[in-house]
Motif scaffolding. Structure first.
Motif, mmCIF file in Angstrom:
data_model
loop_
_atom_site.group_PDB
_atom_site.id
_atom_site.type_symbol
_atom_site.label_atom_id
_atom_site.label_comp_id
_atom_site.label_asym_id
_atom_site.label_seq_id
_atom_site.Cartn_x
_atom_site.Cartn_y
_atom_site.Cartn_z
ATOM 1 N N GLU A 20 0.637 -1.111 -0.057
ATOM 2 C CA GLU A 20 -0.216 0.099 0.098
ATOM 3 C C GLU A 20 0.814 1.268 0.102
ATOM 4 O OE1 GLU A 20 -0.481 -2.506 2.051
ATOM 5 O OE2 GLU A 20 -2.256 -3.475 1.402
ATOM 6 N N GLN A 21 1.995 1.340 0.817
ATOM 7 C CA GLN A 21 2.649 2.340 0.889
ATOM 8 C C GLN A 21 3.662 2.709 -0.492
ATOM 9 O OE1 GLN A 21 5.431 1.372 4.208
ATOM 10 N NE2 GLN A 21 4.087 2.540 5.698
ATOM 11 N N PHE A 22 3.986 1.469 -1.237
ATOM 12 C CA PHE A 22 4.467 1.219 -2.309
ATOM 13 C C PHE A 22 3.739 2.077 -3.196
ATOM 14 C CE2 PHE A 22 5.600 -0.158 -6.585
ATOM 15 C CZ PHE A 22 7.177 0.191 -6.711
ATOM 16 N N PHE A 59 4.495 5.598 -5.085
ATOM 17 C CA PHE A 59 4.566 5.578 -6.877
ATOM 18 C C PHE A 59 3.592 6.420 -7.456
ATOM 19 C CE2 PHE A 59 3.958 3.701 -10.793
ATOM 20 C CZ PHE A 59 5.011 3.672 -11.319
ATOM 21 N N VAL A 60 2.524 6.332 -7.004
ATOM 22 C CA VAL A 60 1.443 7.243 -7.603
ATOM 23 C C VAL A 60 1.598 8.910 -7.501
ATOM 24 C CG1 VAL A 60 -0.952 8.056 -7.772
ATOM 25 C CG2 VAL A 60 -0.332 5.504 -7.844
ATOM 26 N N GLY A 61 2.010 9.164 -6.014
ATOM 27 C CA GLY A 61 2.241 10.462 -5.647
ATOM 28 C C GLY A 61 3.738 10.944 -6.180
ATOM 29 N N THR A 62 4.656 10.306 -6.731
ATOM 30 C CA THR A 62 5.881 10.784 -7.242
ATOM 31 C C THR A 62 5.407 11.577 -8.392
ATOM 32 O OG1 THR A 62 6.990 8.763 -6.194
ATOM 33 C CG2 THR A 62 8.110 10.043 -7.667
ATOM 34 N N LYS A 63 6.200 12.761 -8.255
ATOM 35 C CA LYS A 63 6.126 13.778 -9.411
ATOM 36 C C LYS A 63 7.182 13.353 -10.545
ATOM 37 C CE LYS A 63 6.240 18.451 -10.587
ATOM 38 N NZ LYS A 63 5.206 18.313 -11.758
ATOM 39 N N VAL A 64 6.889 13.245 -11.749
ATOM 40 C CA VAL A 64 8.278 12.767 -12.596
ATOM 41 C C VAL A 64 8.361 13.916 -13.511
ATOM 42 C CG1 VAL A 64 8.354 11.434 -14.800
ATOM 43 C CG2 VAL A 64 7.102 10.337 -12.763
ATOM 44 N N PRO A 65 9.648 14.476 -13.427
ATOM 45 C CA PRO A 65 9.828 15.646 -14.559
ATOM 46 C C PRO A 65 9.529 15.311 -16.144
ATOM 47 C CG PRO A 65 11.735 14.385 -13.707
ATOM 48 C CD PRO A 65 10.772 13.730 -12.939
#
Length: 213
Positions: free
Chosen positions: A127-129, A133-139
């Motif tokens: 769940e944490q992963f 993963f969804v909340g990580t901002k990709v440049p």
């Protein structure tokens, strides 16, 4: 007088080779073959891959698997021994050294290297992963940056803010001169009844081109 000049020429003929020979002997005498072994100070074990360099010059060598090395140096040179795991050492070849060979047994002391602290954390739950993963901002990549720079809104802003270059200014000036030459001696036509001009005006008004800046 003529004989004196001849004697001086003969003396100079024999003196120049003697001077050159003396300089050659001095230069050859300053060359030293330095060889030796680099060992640990506590256990007297040969240290491989020690860098043996002449200070101030881009010249040096490395010790072999037994810590043995050999290099050609000059009298008065400073020799530096360095290794990633040992404290560096610096020796000087004596200028008053007799002969052209010099041997050394260089001892090196182990150097303590402090690494940054490592924090070990438990493996995250699924769940944490998924959340991270969804909340990580990709440049944005180069294609997305180019797409944003060429969008209609961005181009509209650039048209209003970026001044024209020399080519654009020259083209506008030539166009104005041509228009004045065409309508020389008569009243230029009015675009108030031009449907295309009204369409451009309406579009500019909707975009807000006439707002006070």
């Amino acid at each position: 007088m003529k004989k004196l000049i001849q004697y001086l020429a003969i003396a100079a003929f024999f003196t120049v080779p003697a001077t050159a020979k003396a300089q050659f002997e001095t230069a050859r005498d300053s060359v030293v073959q330095l060889y030796g072994v680099v060992m640990t100070a506590d256990s007297l074990v040969g240290i491989p891959a020690v860098s043996v360099t002449i200070k101030g010059q881009n010249r040096g060598t490395l010790t072999n698997d037994q810590g043995v090395f050999s290099i050609v140096v000059l009298k008065g040179d400073e020799i530096e021994f360095s290794h990633v795991s040992y404290k560096p050492k610096l020796i000087t070849i004596p200028k008053s050294l007799e002969g052209n060979q010099h041997s050394v047994i260089q001892l090196m002391v182990a150097d303590t290297v402090y690494l940054p602290a490592t924090i070990i954390k438990p493996r995250p739950t699924p769940e944490q992963f998924a959340r991270d993963f969804v909340g990580t901002k990709v440049p944005d990549d180069d294609i997305e940056i180019a797409r944003q720079n060429t969008s209609e809104a961005k181009r509209r802003v650039l048209l209003r803010t970026v001044p024209g270059d020399g080519r654009e200014a020259t083209s506008i000036q030539f166009r104005n001169v041509a228009n004045r030459a065409v309508y020389q001696g008569q009243v230029p036509p009015m675009n108030i009844f031009n449907p295309a001009a009204w369409a451009d005006f309406i579009q500019s008004w909707k975009r807000g081109d006439f707002k006070n800046k």
